[in-house]
Design a protein around this motif. Structure first.
Motif, PDB file in Angstrom:
ATOM      1  N   MET A 111      14.570  51.302  60.425  1.00  0.00           N
ATOM      2  CA  MET A 111      13.744  50.100  60.534  1.00  0.00           C
ATOM      3  C   MET A 111      12.321  50.358  60.038  1.00  0.00           C
ATOM      4  SD  MET A 111      15.297  48.503  64.141  1.00  0.00           S
ATOM      5  CE  MET A 111      13.813  48.812  64.982  1.00  0.00           C
ATOM      6  N   GLY A 112      12.065  51.579  59.544  1.00  0.00           N
ATOM      7  CA  GLY A 112      10.761  51.889  58.979  1.00  0.00           C
ATOM      8  C   GLY A 112       9.753  52.441  59.967  1.00  0.00           C
ATOM      9  N   ASN A 113      10.157  52.655  61.204  1.00  0.00           N
ATOM     10  CA  ASN A 113       9.245  53.191  62.215  1.00  0.00           C
ATOM     11  C   ASN A 113       9.562  54.678  62.397  1.00  0.00           C
ATOM     12  OD1 ASN A 113       7.611  53.800  64.390  1.00  0.00           O
ATOM     13  ND2 ASN A 113       8.170  51.981  65.565  1.00  0.00           N
ATOM     14  N   GLU A 114       9.191  55.460  61.390  1.00  0.00           N
ATOM     15  CA  GLU A 114       9.532  56.882  61.406  1.00  0.00           C
ATOM     16  C   GLU A 114       8.755  57.668  62.452  1.00  0.00           C
ATOM     17  OE1 GLU A 114      10.188  59.015  57.855  1.00  0.00           O
ATOM     18  OE2 GLU A 114      11.100  57.305  56.844  1.00  0.00           O
ATOM     19  N   GLN A 115       7.584  57.206  62.826  1.00  0.00           N
ATOM     20  CA  GLN A 115       6.822  57.903  63.865  1.00  0.00           C
ATOM     21  C   GLN A 115       7.572  57.832  65.201  1.00  0.00           C
ATOM     22  OE1 GLN A 115       2.727  56.760  64.105  1.00  0.00           O
ATOM     23  NE2 GLN A 115       2.304  58.132  65.805  1.00  0.00           N
ATOM     24  N   LYS A 116       8.097  56.646  65.535  1.00  0.00           N
ATOM     25  CA  LYS A 116       8.882  56.500  66.755  1.00  0.00           C
ATOM     26  C   LYS A 116      10.165  57.319  66.643  1.00  0.00           C
ATOM     27  CE  LYS A 116       9.856  54.671  70.762  1.00  0.00           C
ATOM     28  NZ  LYS A 116       9.115  55.014  71.965  1.00  0.00           N
ATOM     29  N   GLY A 117      10.756  57.333  65.441  1.00  0.00           N
ATOM     30  CA  GLY A 117      11.954  58.135  65.224  1.00  0.00           C
ATOM     31  C   GLY A 117      11.702  59.614  65.473  1.00  0.00           C
ATOM     32  N   GLU A 118      10.579  60.099  64.993  1.00  0.00           N
ATOM     33  CA  GLU A 118      10.239  61.512  65.212  1.00  0.00           C
ATOM     34  C   GLU A 118      10.014  61.787  66.700  1.00  0.00           C
ATOM     35  OE1 GLU A 118       6.722  64.724  64.234  1.00  0.00           O
ATOM     36  OE2 GLU A 118       7.033  63.075  62.817  1.00  0.00           O
ATOM     37  N   GLU A 119       9.337  60.883  67.374  1.00  0.00           N
ATOM     38  CA  GLU A 119       9.094  61.045  68.819  1.00  0.00           C
ATOM     39  C   GLU A 119      10.427  61.151  69.570  1.00  0.00           C
ATOM     40  OE1 GLU A 119       7.762  57.919  72.210  1.00  0.00           O
ATOM     41  OE2 GLU A 119       6.392  58.072  70.497  1.00  0.00           O
ATOM     42  N   LEU A 120      11.384  60.319  69.198  1.00  0.00           N
ATOM     43  CA  LEU A 120      12.694  60.350  69.853  1.00  0.00           C
ATOM     44  C   LEU A 120      13.459  61.628  69.520  1.00  0.00           C
ATOM     45  CD1 LEU A 120      13.536  56.604  69.391  1.00  0.00           C
ATOM     46  CD2 LEU A 120      13.315  57.779  71.588  1.00  0.00           C
ATOM     47  N   LEU A 121      13.327  62.114  68.283  1.00  0.00           N
ATOM     48  CA  LEU A 121      13.952  63.399  67.935  1.00  0.00           C
ATOM     49  C   LEU A 121      13.388  64.517  68.803  1.00  0.00           C
ATOM     50  CD1 LEU A 121      14.184  63.357  64.028  1.00  0.00           C
ATOM     51  CD2 LEU A 121      16.083  63.409  65.651  1.00  0.00           C
ATOM     52  N   ARG A 122      12.085  64.503  68.986  1.00  0.00           N
ATOM     53  CA  ARG A 122      11.453  65.542  69.815  1.00  0.00           C
ATOM     54  C   ARG A 122      11.907  65.439  71.275  1.00  0.00           C
ATOM     55  NH1 ARG A 122       7.861  68.403  66.998  1.00  0.00           N
ATOM     56  NH2 ARG A 122       6.998  67.488  65.090  1.00  0.00           N
ATOM     57  N   GLN A 123      12.068  64.218  71.767  1.00  0.00           N
ATOM     58  CA  GLN A 123      12.565  64.047  73.133  1.00  0.00           C
ATOM     59  C   GLN A 123      13.997  64.573  73.246  1.00  0.00           C
ATOM     60  OE1 GLN A 123      11.058  59.740  73.363  1.00  0.00           O
ATOM     61  NE2 GLN A 123      11.195  60.351  75.505  1.00  0.00           N
ATOM     62  N   SER A 124      14.798  64.298  72.221  1.00  0.00           N
ATOM     63  CA  SER A 124      16.170  64.791  72.216  1.00  0.00           C
ATOM     64  C   SER A 124      16.197  66.319  72.235  1.00  0.00           C
ATOM     65  CB  SER A 124      16.896  64.259  70.974  1.00  0.00           C
ATOM     66  OG  SER A 124      18.224  64.725  70.950  1.00  0.00           O
ATOM     67  N   VAL A 125      15.368  66.928  71.406  1.00  0.00           N
ATOM     68  CA  VAL A 125      15.288  68.391  71.363  1.00  0.00           C
ATOM     69  C   VAL A 125      14.893  68.938  72.741  1.00  0.00           C
ATOM     70  CG1 VAL A 125      13.936  70.338  70.462  1.00  0.00           C
ATOM     71  CG2 VAL A 125      14.866  68.633  68.888  1.00  0.00           C
ATOM     72  N   ALA A 126      13.910  68.324  73.384  1.00  0.00           N
ATOM     73  CA  ALA A 126      13.443  68.820  74.687  1.00  0.00           C
ATOM     74  C   ALA A 126      14.561  68.775  75.730  1.00  0.00           C
ATOM     75  CB  ALA A 126      12.240  68.002  75.154  1.00  0.00           C
ATOM     76  N   VAL A 127      15.295  67.676  75.784  1.00  0.00           N
ATOM     77  CA  VAL A 127      16.387  67.548  76.762  1.00  0.00           C
ATOM     78  C   VAL A 127      17.482  68.568  76.450  1.00  0.00           C
ATOM     79  CG1 VAL A 127      18.194  66.019  77.660  1.00  0.00           C
ATOM     80  CG2 VAL A 127      15.893  65.112  77.254  1.00  0.00           C
ATOM     81  N   LEU A 128      17.837  68.678  75.172  1.00  0.00           N
ATOM     82  CA  LEU A 128      18.894  69.620  74.792  1.00  0.00           C
ATOM     83  C   LEU A 128      18.480  71.073  75.021  1.00  0.00           C
ATOM     84  CD1 LEU A 128      20.110  67.764  71.608  1.00  0.00           C
ATOM     85  CD2 LEU A 128      21.477  68.183  73.673  1.00  0.00           C
ATOM     86  N   GLN A 129      17.218  71.401  74.789  1.00  0.00           N
ATOM     87  CA  GLN A 129      16.751  72.764  75.055  1.00  0.00           C
ATOM     88  C   GLN A 129      16.901  73.104  76.535  1.00  0.00           C
ATOM     89  OE1 GLN A 129      12.795  72.513  73.335  1.00  0.00           O
ATOM     90  NE2 GLN A 129      13.410  73.782  71.603  1.00  0.00           N
ATOM     91  N   ASP A 130      16.567  72.142  77.402  1.00  0.00           N
ATOM     92  CA  ASP A 130      16.737  72.364  78.842  1.00  0.00           C
ATOM     93  C   ASP A 130      18.209  72.578  79.195  1.00  0.00           C
ATOM     94  OD1 ASP A 130      14.007  72.119  79.200  1.00  0.00           O
ATOM     95  OD2 ASP A 130      14.104  70.068  80.000  1.00  0.00           O
ATOM     96  N   LEU A 131      19.077  71.760  78.612  1.00  0.00           N
ATOM     97  CA  LEU A 131      20.506  71.897  78.889  1.00  0.00           C
ATOM     98  C   LEU A 131      21.036  73.244  78.410  1.00  0.00           C
ATOM     99  CD1 LEU A 131      21.845  68.335  78.040  1.00  0.00           C
ATOM    100  CD2 LEU A 131      21.916  69.467  80.272  1.00  0.00           C
ATOM    101  N   VAL A 132      20.638  73.651  77.211  1.00  0.00           N
ATOM    102  CA  VAL A 132      21.101  74.932  76.663  1.00  0.00           C
ATOM    103  C   VAL A 132      20.572  76.095  77.506  1.00  0.00           C
ATOM    104  CG1 VAL A 132      20.907  76.494  74.673  1.00  0.00           C
ATOM    105  CG2 VAL A 132      21.496  74.084  74.329  1.00  0.00           C
ATOM    106  N   ALA A 133      19.346  75.972  77.970  1.00  0.00           N
ATOM    107  CA  ALA A 133      18.789  77.037  78.815  1.00  0.00           C
ATOM    108  C   ALA A 133      19.564  77.154  80.127  1.00  0.00           C
ATOM    109  CB  ALA A 133      17.316  76.758  79.101  1.00  0.00           C
ATOM    110  N   GLU A 134      19.961  76.008  80.682  1.00  0.00           N
ATOM    111  CA  GLU A 134      20.665  76.031  81.959  1.00  0.00           C
ATOM    112  C   GLU A 134      22.164  76.285  81.804  1.00  0.00           C
ATOM    113  OE1 GLU A 134      20.907  73.400  86.051  1.00  0.00           O
ATOM    114  OE2 GLU A 134      19.412  72.948  84.529  1.00  0.00           O
ATOM    115  N   TYR A 135      22.741  75.841  80.701  1.00  0.00           N
ATOM    116  CA  TYR A 135      24.184  75.966  80.475  1.00  0.00           C
ATOM    117  C   TYR A 135      24.448  76.561  79.077  1.00  0.00           C
ATOM    118  CZ  TYR A 135      24.013  72.562  84.267  1.00  0.00           C
ATOM    119  OH  TYR A 135      23.745  71.916  85.437  1.00  0.00           O
ATOM    120  N   PRO A 136      24.089  77.804  78.867  1.00  0.00           N
ATOM    121  CA  PRO A 136      24.206  78.389  77.519  1.00  0.00           C
ATOM    122  C   PRO A 136      25.642  78.487  77.005  1.00  0.00           C
ATOM    123  CG  PRO A 136      23.618  80.064  79.126  1.00  0.00           C
ATOM    124  CD  PRO A 136      23.566  78.747  79.839  1.00  0.00           C
ATOM    125  N   SER A 137      26.620  78.432  77.876  1.00  0.00           N
ATOM    126  CA  SER A 137      28.012  78.566  77.417  1.00  0.00           C
ATOM    127  C   SER A 137      28.623  77.236  76.981  1.00  0.00           C
ATOM    128  CB  SER A 137      28.870  79.190  78.521  1.00  0.00           C
ATOM    129  OG  SER A 137      28.910  78.323  79.635  1.00  0.00           O
TER     130      SER A 137
END
Length: 186
Positions: A111-137
């Motif tokens: 939709m042309g709002n790449e700044q919001k898209g990047e913010e959401l990518l970073r949020q996704s990375v943060a949540v997934l990093q927490d999950l991987v740290a807690e459940y590495p297997s």
């Protein structure tokens, strides 16, 4: 003495029977909880698909105005944020939310709002990093983190942020290399 032994034996048998009933109830309750969680996961996926298709204007939603598409995207974002707030200890909800954030990033980018898209990518990375740290297997968590890092790296490359792009792409490559080493047949 014999009567006393018989009474103790009956009491012990009754206790064991009660424990068996409690264990059976516990197993039924766990099976019911798992069934409910599976059904809830299906419902979340269906809702995510519906809201995501509407936000992207796919299929029967293609006549939506950009304003309505934005409204669907905002509503989808609210749903995922509520998942995190309501059940922050549930790994499956955290995972669905992280994947949802990445899906929304694609929508906002389209939709042309790449700044919001990047913010959401970073949020996704943060949540997934927490999950991987807690459940590495858990392979899915690691795979989604690698894919999201890759998407973030591509985003950074598009805006010519070479340092961050290289870091994200290197992280993605490392994660994929580890996944391949751990599960070469997948």
């Amino acid at each position: 003495v014999t009567a006393e032994r018989n009474e103790k034996s009956r009491a012990l048998a009754a206790k064991e029977e009660a424990l068996e009933r409690v264990e059976a109830e516990k197993q039924r309750a766990e099976a019911e909880r798992q069934r409910a969680e599976k059904n809830f996961r299906r419902a979340r996926i269906a809702v995510r698909g519906l809201l995501s298709d509407a936000a992207r204007g796919i299929g029967e939603w293609e006549q939506l105005t950009p304003q309505l598409r934005e409204k669907f995207a905002q509503e989808t974002l609210s749903v995922y944020e509520s998942f995190l707030q309501e059940a922050s200890d549930s790994p499956s909800l955290q995972y669905e939310t992280a994947v949802g954030y990445r899906s929304l990033a694609v929508i906002y980018n389209s939709m042309g709002n790449e700044q919001k898209g990047e913010e959401l990518l970073r949020q996704s990375v943060a949540v997934l990093q927490d999950l991987v740290a807690e459940y590495p297997s858990v392979v899915n968590y690691r795979h989604q983190l690698a894919f999201t890092q890759y998407a973030l790296g591509l985003r950074q490359r598009r805006i010519e942020n070479w340092t961050e792009s290289q870091a994200a792409l290197k992280t993605a490559a490392t994660l994929y290399t580890e996944l391949i080493a751990d599960k070469p047949d997948n």
